[in-house]
Design a protein around this motif. Structure first.
Motif, PDB file in Angstrom:
ATOM      1  N   ASN A  28       0.860  -1.178   0.000  1.00  0.00           N
ATOM      2  CA  ASN A  28       0.000   0.000   0.000  1.00  0.00           C
ATOM      3  C   ASN A  28       0.898   1.230   0.000  1.00  0.00           C
ATOM      4  O   ASN A  28       2.129   1.126   0.176  1.00  0.00           O
ATOM      5  CB  ASN A  28      -0.928   0.003   1.229  1.00  0.00           C
ATOM      6  CG  ASN A  28      -2.027   1.039   1.094  1.00  0.00           C
ATOM      7  OD1 ASN A  28      -2.507   1.325  -0.004  1.00  0.00           O
ATOM      8  ND2 ASN A  28      -2.429   1.660   2.201  1.00  0.00           N
ATOM      9  N   THR A  31      -0.073   9.344   0.924  1.00  0.00           N
ATOM     10  CA  THR A  31       0.581  10.656   0.870  1.00  0.00           C
ATOM     11  C   THR A  31       0.883  11.151   2.272  1.00  0.00           C
ATOM     12  O   THR A  31       0.047  11.031   3.176  1.00  0.00           O
ATOM     13  CB  THR A  31      -0.345  11.669   0.171  1.00  0.00           C
ATOM     14  OG1 THR A  31      -0.706  11.152  -1.101  1.00  0.00           O
ATOM     15  CG2 THR A  31       0.330  13.022   0.012  1.00  0.00           C
ATOM     16  N   SER A  33       3.068  14.522   4.374  1.00  0.00           N
ATOM     17  CA  SER A  33       3.920  15.708   4.320  1.00  0.00           C
ATOM     18  C   SER A  33       4.771  15.847   5.585  1.00  0.00           C
ATOM     19  O   SER A  33       5.773  16.567   5.577  1.00  0.00           O
ATOM     20  CB  SER A  33       3.078  16.968   4.116  1.00  0.00           C
ATOM     21  OG  SER A  33       2.069  17.043   5.079  1.00  0.00           O
ATOM     22  N   TRP A  34       4.380  15.149   6.654  1.00  0.00           N
ATOM     23  CA  TRP A  34       5.132  15.275   7.907  1.00  0.00           C
ATOM     24  C   TRP A  34       6.268  14.254   7.937  1.00  0.00           C
ATOM     25  O   TRP A  34       6.218  13.235   8.632  1.00  0.00           O
ATOM     26  CB  TRP A  34       4.198  15.095   9.099  1.00  0.00           C
ATOM     27  CG  TRP A  34       3.246  16.237   9.283  1.00  0.00           C
ATOM     28  CD1 TRP A  34       3.246  17.424   8.615  1.00  0.00           C
ATOM     29  CD2 TRP A  34       2.151  16.307  10.193  1.00  0.00           C
ATOM     30  NE1 TRP A  34       2.221  18.225   9.049  1.00  0.00           N
ATOM     31  CE2 TRP A  34       1.541  17.564  10.014  1.00  0.00           C
ATOM     32  CE3 TRP A  34       1.619  15.425  11.137  1.00  0.00           C
ATOM     33  CZ2 TRP A  34       0.429  17.966  10.747  1.00  0.00           C
ATOM     34  CZ3 TRP A  34       0.516  15.818  11.867  1.00  0.00           C
ATOM     35  CH2 TRP A  34      -0.070  17.074  11.679  1.00  0.00           C
ATOM     36  N   SER A  48       5.384  11.227  10.682  1.00  0.00           N
ATOM     37  CA  SER A  48       4.232  11.285  11.581  1.00  0.00           C
ATOM     38  C   SER A  48       3.027  10.704  10.854  1.00  0.00           C
ATOM     39  O   SER A  48       2.616  11.214   9.810  1.00  0.00           O
ATOM     40  CB  SER A  48       3.969  12.739  11.993  1.00  0.00           C
ATOM     41  OG  SER A  48       2.951  12.780  12.965  1.00  0.00           O
ATOM     42  N   HIS A  50      -0.987   8.873  11.168  1.00  0.00           N
ATOM     43  CA  HIS A  50      -2.181   8.645  12.000  1.00  0.00           C
ATOM     44  C   HIS A  50      -2.378   7.133  12.163  1.00  0.00           C
ATOM     45  O   HIS A  50      -2.372   6.402  11.160  1.00  0.00           O
ATOM     46  CB  HIS A  50      -3.413   9.269  11.346  1.00  0.00           C
ATOM     47  CG  HIS A  50      -4.543   9.429  12.290  1.00  0.00           C
ATOM     48  ND1 HIS A  50      -5.279   8.359  12.746  1.00  0.00           N
ATOM     49  CD2 HIS A  50      -5.044  10.518  12.921  1.00  0.00           C
ATOM     50  CE1 HIS A  50      -6.195   8.781  13.589  1.00  0.00           C
ATOM     51  NE2 HIS A  50      -6.069  10.095  13.719  1.00  0.00           N
ATOM     52  N   HIS A  53      -4.759   4.973   9.885  1.00  0.00           N
ATOM     53  CA  HIS A  53      -4.490   4.676   8.471  1.00  0.00           C
ATOM     54  C   HIS A  53      -4.190   3.190   8.317  1.00  0.00           C
ATOM     55  O   HIS A  53      -3.459   2.607   9.128  1.00  0.00           O
ATOM     56  CB  HIS A  53      -3.277   5.457   7.959  1.00  0.00           C
ATOM     57  CG  HIS A  53      -3.482   6.936   7.883  1.00  0.00           C
ATOM     58  ND1 HIS A  53      -4.705   7.551   8.051  1.00  0.00           N
ATOM     59  CD2 HIS A  53      -2.609   7.944   7.655  1.00  0.00           C
ATOM     60  CE1 HIS A  53      -4.568   8.858   7.921  1.00  0.00           C
ATOM     61  NE2 HIS A  53      -3.320   9.123   7.689  1.00  0.00           N
ATOM     62  N   SER A  55      -2.231   1.933   6.382  1.00  0.00           N
ATOM     63  CA  SER A  55      -0.785   1.786   6.185  1.00  0.00           C
ATOM     64  C   SER A  55      -0.032   1.671   7.509  1.00  0.00           C
ATOM     65  O   SER A  55       1.082   1.122   7.542  1.00  0.00           O
ATOM     66  CB  SER A  55      -0.225   2.988   5.429  1.00  0.00           C
ATOM     67  OG  SER A  55      -0.846   3.123   4.188  1.00  0.00           O
ATOM     68  N   GLY A  82      -3.597  10.110  -1.278  1.00  0.00           N
ATOM     69  CA  GLY A  82      -4.225  10.661  -0.075  1.00  0.00           C
ATOM     70  C   GLY A  82      -5.592  10.049   0.194  1.00  0.00           C
ATOM     71  O   GLY A  82      -6.219  10.350   1.204  1.00  0.00           O
ATOM     72  N   LEU A  83      -6.038   9.166  -0.715  1.00  0.00           N
ATOM     73  CA  LEU A  83      -7.333   8.512  -0.531  1.00  0.00           C
ATOM     74  C   LEU A  83      -7.213   7.333   0.427  1.00  0.00           C
ATOM     75  O   LEU A  83      -6.155   6.714   0.501  1.00  0.00           O
ATOM     76  CB  LEU A  83      -7.854   7.981  -1.877  1.00  0.00           C
ATOM     77  CG  LEU A  83      -8.138   9.013  -2.958  1.00  0.00           C
ATOM     78  CD1 LEU A  83      -8.416   8.302  -4.279  1.00  0.00           C
ATOM     79  CD2 LEU A  83      -9.313   9.885  -2.545  1.00  0.00           C
ATOM     80  N   LYS A  89      -4.468   1.140  -4.467  1.00  0.00           N
ATOM     81  CA  LYS A  89      -4.002   2.447  -4.945  1.00  0.00           C
ATOM     82  C   LYS A  89      -2.811   2.334  -5.894  1.00  0.00           C
ATOM     83  O   LYS A  89      -2.517   3.260  -6.641  1.00  0.00           O
ATOM     84  CB  LYS A  89      -3.628   3.339  -3.744  1.00  0.00           C
ATOM     85  CG  LYS A  89      -4.832   3.882  -3.005  1.00  0.00           C
ATOM     86  CD  LYS A  89      -4.440   4.945  -1.994  1.00  0.00           C
ATOM     87  CE  LYS A  89      -4.206   4.347  -0.642  1.00  0.00           C
ATOM     88  NZ  LYS A  89      -3.896   5.383   0.372  1.00  0.00           N
TER      89      LYS A  89
END
Ligand SMILES: Cc1cc2nc3c(=O)[nH]c(=O)nc-3n(C[C@H](O)[C@H](O)[C@H](O)COP(=O)(O)O)c2cc1C
Length: 165
Positions: A28, A31, A33-34, A48, A50, A53, A55, A82-83, A89
């Motif tokens: 998998n 996206t 950014s952190w 970082s 969540h 997710h 993933s 980001g989905l 994906k």
């Protein structure tokens, strides 16, 4: 005040990456950014993520992840990954498995492969530290995407608290 905090935090600069994960033959990517370098010796990256997710569990169980640096113009890839993971994906996209088995995107201008080192709680996210074991620059001329290039794509403005807490 809510919007003020959003605008304040928008002044922090971040890149935009696709994080690849692999576990028990499943792959998998999402996206993020952190992401940042946090050590020279050893070479460590921090991410970082969540914990809700899909993933996240794959990353912890698989023990490896890739960081794919997106070219500035590929907002479509940032949005696609980001989905949530209700579809494959990676299907239909050009990618290959790196040395550590993680997905590496052919369209990435550079990539890193990391082995999970440790994690710690960071509020509503988890800070995952990975040791960089491989990587390469693919397109030295290409400019990397900046988080500000993605506008409101991640819908994060509604996630900020009303005030400093
Ligand atoms: C521009 C952008 C940046 C994002 N940055 C992060 C991030 O740094 N950490 C994170 O946990 N999620 C981040 N997300 C959200 C995840 O990409 C998104 O929740 C995704 O659906 C998770 O995929 P998964 O459920 O397949 O793991 C970002 C999304 C976008 C569009």
């Amino acid at each position: 005040m809510k919007n003020d905090l959003h605008f304040l935090f928008q002044k922090l600069t971040h890149g935009v990456y696709v994080i690849g994960v692999s576990c028990n033959g499943e792959n998998n990517a999402f996206t993020a950014s952190w992401v940042m370098q946090v050590s020279f010796t050893p070479l460590l990256l921090a991410l970082s993520i969540h914990p809700d997710h899909s993933s996240y569990k794959m990353l912890i169980d698989g023990g490896v992840f890739s960081v794919n640096v997106l070219p500035k113009e590929r907002l479509d890839l940032a949005e696609h990954f980001g989905l949530p993971v209700n579809t494959d994906k990676l299907a239909g996209l050009a990618w290959h498995q790196g040395k550590t088995t993680v997905p590496v995107l052919d369209d990435a201008i550079a990539f890193f492969e990391c082995k999970f080192s440790h994690e710690c709680e960071a509020g509503d996210h988890r800070l995952v530290i990975g040791r960089v074991v491989s990587g390469a620059v693919r397109d030295p001329q290409a400019l990397p995407m900046n988080y500000r290039d993605t506008g409101a794509m991640d819908g994060s403005s509604s996630l900020f608290p009303e005030d400093f807490i």
